[in-house]
Write a protein that holds these residues in place. Structure first.
Motif, short mmCIF file in Angstrom:
data_model
loop_
_atom_site.label_atom_id
_atom_site.label_comp_id
_atom_site.label_asym_id
_atom_site.label_seq_id
_atom_site.Cartn_x
_atom_site.Cartn_y
_atom_site.Cartn_z
N UNK A 86 -0.56 43.53 31.83
CA UNK A 86 0.71 43.36 31.28
C UNK A 86 1.84 44.01 32.18
N UNK A 87 1.47 45.08 32.77
CA UNK A 87 2.40 45.52 33.42
C UNK A 87 3.15 44.81 34.48
N UNK A 88 2.05 44.20 34.99
CA UNK A 88 2.54 43.14 36.25
C UNK A 88 2.98 41.99 35.82
N UNK A 89 2.48 41.11 34.53
CA UNK A 89 3.22 40.12 34.03
C UNK A 89 4.48 40.28 33.26
N UNK A 90 4.83 41.38 32.70
CA UNK A 90 5.96 41.63 32.12
C UNK A 90 6.89 42.41 32.94
N UNK A 91 6.30 42.84 34.05
CA UNK A 91 7.26 43.47 35.00
C UNK A 91 7.87 44.86 34.45
N UNK A 92 7.03 45.60 33.92
CA UNK A 92 7.42 47.07 33.43
C UNK A 92 6.71 48.01 33.88
N UNK A 95 3.56 53.48 33.30
CA UNK A 95 3.27 54.47 32.64
C UNK A 95 3.58 54.27 31.12
N UNK A 96 4.81 53.40 30.81
CA UNK A 96 5.24 53.09 29.53
C UNK A 96 4.33 52.24 28.79
N UNK A 97 3.76 51.37 29.75
CA UNK A 97 2.80 50.13 29.05
C UNK A 97 1.53 51.18 28.69
N UNK A 98 0.83 51.80 29.16
CA UNK A 98 -0.08 52.73 28.93
C UNK A 98 0.36 53.46 27.60
N UNK A 99 1.17 54.09 27.51
CA UNK A 99 1.70 54.73 26.71
C UNK A 99 1.62 53.90 25.13
N UNK A 100 2.00 52.58 25.31
CA UNK A 100 2.09 51.80 24.32
C UNK A 100 0.76 51.63 23.68
N UNK A 101 -0.25 52.06 24.42
CA UNK A 101 -1.71 51.84 23.87
C UNK A 101 -2.16 52.92 23.29
#
Length: 719
Positions: A86-92, A95-101
């Protein structure tokens, strides 16, 4: 010493490296939480792969890990892989991607497991309590209703109510039930129609695949979800059922628990932090549960995911609109693939992306053409509003129909996608209008609260007593919102029982459930509301649906506005004729001859979608032509454009088509000037490669320091 890469919940596109000693290194694994220094603070991070031996010169350059919090990875390999994708596909930033989980408590360092989870059980006295006996204690009544479905974790119920019930002997605390004990088949028999049964039999039972279930409103898609969930739970599997809105959750939960007992839990942002953590822990323990949840439920730590359903899969609520702009529908497909589990996407009005994938044979396509229980459905008629004097926003024809249906004992639903009293307040003498000081938008008059409100930035102003421009004393509302229509109906039908459903009146916990119960009991004659009424609600007493206007969507700058209009009209129209009485739908419009509107009404949603797909392909737009937006905003009117011009050069060097910079359709919002860059390529893989190769360089641009910016892949809107 070693250097450990750690993901931090900060807007940084790279991880940070920290020193870790050999003893810690021997036990650290990807997905475990660590405490590390950041500036003068200590923060929590997640360990990533790629630790390497530290060099002599590294000892003074990198700070040490202060503590390792977990004995085993908090986030398993599958979930970490999905988060990285998800971090790679949405280019985000990762750390913020993991926090969302993670639930908030786990982000603060709470233990993964409770030492002794407390559960609540209904006593014999509690089981014997009647609704009438608990009328004066609604919170306790709700707690008893939940416990009738089976034991519940303490965090899932109102704690004050639970303590009161314990004191009265109506429930008792106890340890968690034995999840490894033999599980009886608690699911009640579901009598599927022959059409439903045929679809249920044809849907894949195992193995990864994506199926699009297109069923007319009222065709019983939910019964198919629950029939398959019952089989999956019996096999010890976990099931995820995503829904677009919190308002749908209580209704769907009640239906699911009727059939599946206590093996149904919810997960959404309306729950307390403690309740979300309790649900997370149950899934993490591997319990075979059906999770009914909104967007964030896609990140739960499933260990035995057997199936995913996405209800109302077309709904824009599945796309996060700020920060980490992910699509829960698309992430659900990625996670199901990792578990080799089937995915079902259900809708009466599928998204164009889903129809495109079905026509490309990436998705299987199933249909339900008949309404369940032989409901008669509804006929849609156009009401030409051109040249007519509107009373409270209603033509004489629509007003007469409302009066007739109420007089005959029917219920009426009026839909207008504007809350408030009026979308504008004007001076009749000089033409002044109330505008937001921070946005390029008019202020909406909310008469009930006596204020002007900006629906874009939330700014609030008092309603002026005279025109600020010319001093005239008469200011008039222009246009109609739900409040104004409710007022007009009350004047037209003083004896009618009228209720309003919009975000202004549905904020209190339980408000939607209370309103739904009133409608089902027949205590409401006319229901006025916004798009929240279009989403999966079953009101058998509705005999007339009035759609006050869809004209704005037909001329919107957003490329998806017309698609959403077609979905809303079809979904709202589907609320009529769900009982024994045939329904009527009246669509009021000033453009009755608009070709796309005529195609929708005369030939149905499939023909309408075909026309839009052809139009999109001709104009190189999604879904035929992948799109990403590079969005930027700044307090400086020129900074966003300068940044995007520099970014466009980097993207074009990587082979992407970068169109712009373009001003956003609403150029100024919340005091910041906004612009965007359209980034396209006929190949999705090539588009992703160009973005991946450019984002790090874009972040280093000198112009990037003066703006907020982000990438929006597969945008849900272009506004």
């Amino acid at each position: 010493m070693y250097l450990l890469p750690v993901a931090i919940n900060r807007p940084m596109r790279t991880h940070l490296d920290y020193q870790i000693d050999p003893v810690q290194m021997a036990r650290i694994r990807r997905g475990m939480r660590v405490r590390v220094p950041l500036g003068r603070r200590e923060v929590l991070g997640i360990a990533l792969d790629g630790a390497r031996p530290a060099q002599a010169q590294d000892r003074h350059r990198y700070k040490p890990v202060h503590a390792v919090l977990d004995d085993a990875p908090l986030l398993g390999e599958e979930l970490m892989d999905s988060l990285q994708w998800s971090a790679d596909y949405y280019h985000h930033p990762i750390g913020e991607v993991i926090a969302a989980a993670l639930p908030g408590a786990l982000r603060q360092g709470a233990p993964r497991r409770e030492e002794a989870p407390q559960w609540l059980y209904l006593s014999e006295e509690g089981a014997a309590m009647t609704e009438a006996a608990m009328r004066r204690a609604p919170a306790q009544a709700a707690c008893i209703a939940r416990l009738r479905e089976g034991p519940a974790p303490w965090a899932e119920v109102d704690r004050r109510a639970a303590r009161a019930l314990i004191d009265k002997g109506l429930c008792r605390p106890g340890p968690a039930p034995d999840i490894d004990a033999p599980r009886p088949d608690t699911g009640s028999a579901i009598a599927l129609t022959p059409e439903q049964q045929a679809v249920c039999d044809a849907l894949p039972r195992a193995g990864f695949s994506v199926s699009l279930l297109q069923g007319v409103t009222g065709s019983g898609k939910t019964e198919i979800y629950l029939a398959q969930a019952a089989a999956d739970l019996r096999a010890g599997k976990q099931v995820l059922l995503l829904v677009p809105e919190i308002g749908l959750t209580p209704q769907l939960l009640a239906r699911a628990r009727e059939r599946l007992g206590g093996r149904v839990i919810s997960y959404h942002s309306g729950m307390t932090d403690a309740a979300r953590l309790a649900a997370w822990r149950r899934i993490d323990r591997g319990e075979a549960l059906l999770v009914v949840g909104t967007r964030s439920a896609v990140w739960l730590p499933f260990t035995a995911l057997g199936r995913v359903w996405v209800d109302e899969e077309h709904d824009a609520s599945f796309k996060q609109q700020d920060g980490f702009r992910y699509s829960a529908r698309d992430v659900a497909v990625v996670r199901a693939r990792a578990f080799d589990a089937p995915v079902g996407l259900g809708s009466a009005t599928p998204a164009l992306e889903s129809l495109h994938n079905a026509r490309q044979r990436r998705y299987r396509h199933f249909r339900l053409e008949a309404r369940a229980q032989n409901a008669p459905g509804a006929q849609v008629h156009v009401v030409d509003a051109r040249g007519q004097r509107l009373r409270g926003g209603l033509t004489a024809e629509l007003a007469r129909a409302i009066q007739s249906h109420v007089a005959e004992g029917g219920q009426v639903l009026l839909f207008i996608n504007r809350r408030g009293y009026a979308p504008a307040l004007l001076c009749r003498d000089c033409g002044w209008s109330a505008t937001c000081r921070a946005c390029d938008a008019r202020m909406t008059w909310h008469k009930q609260h006596g204020s002007l409100l900006c629906h874009h930035c939330g700014a609030r102003q008092a309603v002026p007593t005279q025109c600020p421009s010319c001093g005239a004393s008469e200011l008039r509302p222009a246009g109609h919102g739900t409040e104004r229509i409710e007022e007009a109906l009350q004047a037209m039908l003083p004896q009618a029982r009228i209720a309003r459903a919009d975000s202004d009146v549905m904020q209190r916990a339980g408000a939607w459930q209370a309103l739904r119960d009133q409608v089902l009991r027949g205590d409401v004659d006319i229901l006025v509301g916004t798009q929240m009424l279009a989403k999966g609600h079953d009101f058998p007493g509705i005999s007339l649906v009035g759609i006050v206007s869809v004209d704005q969507a037909l001329f919107s700058a957003d490329i998806r506005a017309t698609e959403r209009m077609g979905q809303l009209v079809t979904q709202v129209a589907g609320r009529a004729g769900r009982g024994s009485r045939a329904g009527t739908v009246l669509l009021q419009t000033h453009v009755p001859d608009h070709p796309l509107l005529r195609r929708l009404l005369d030939q149905g949603y499939d023909a309408f979608a075909d026309a839009l797909l052809e139009e999109r392909a001709t104009n190189a737009l999604p879904p035929a032509y992948p799109l990403a937006l590079l969005r930027a905003e700044s307090a400086d009117a020129t900074a966003a454009t300068a940044f995007l011009e520099a970014a466009a050069q980097l993207l074009r060097a990587q082979g992407a088509e970068a169109i712009g910079p373009l001003p956003a359709p609403m150029m100024r919002r919340a005091g910041r000037t906004r612009a965007q860059l359209w980034v396209q390529n006929p190949s999705r893989a090539a588009l992703q490669q160009a973005l991946a190769a450019s984002c790090a360089a874009i972040e280093r641009l000198p112009e990037a320091r003066r703006v907020r910016w982000g990438v929006d892949v597969d945008p849900a809107d272009t506004l």
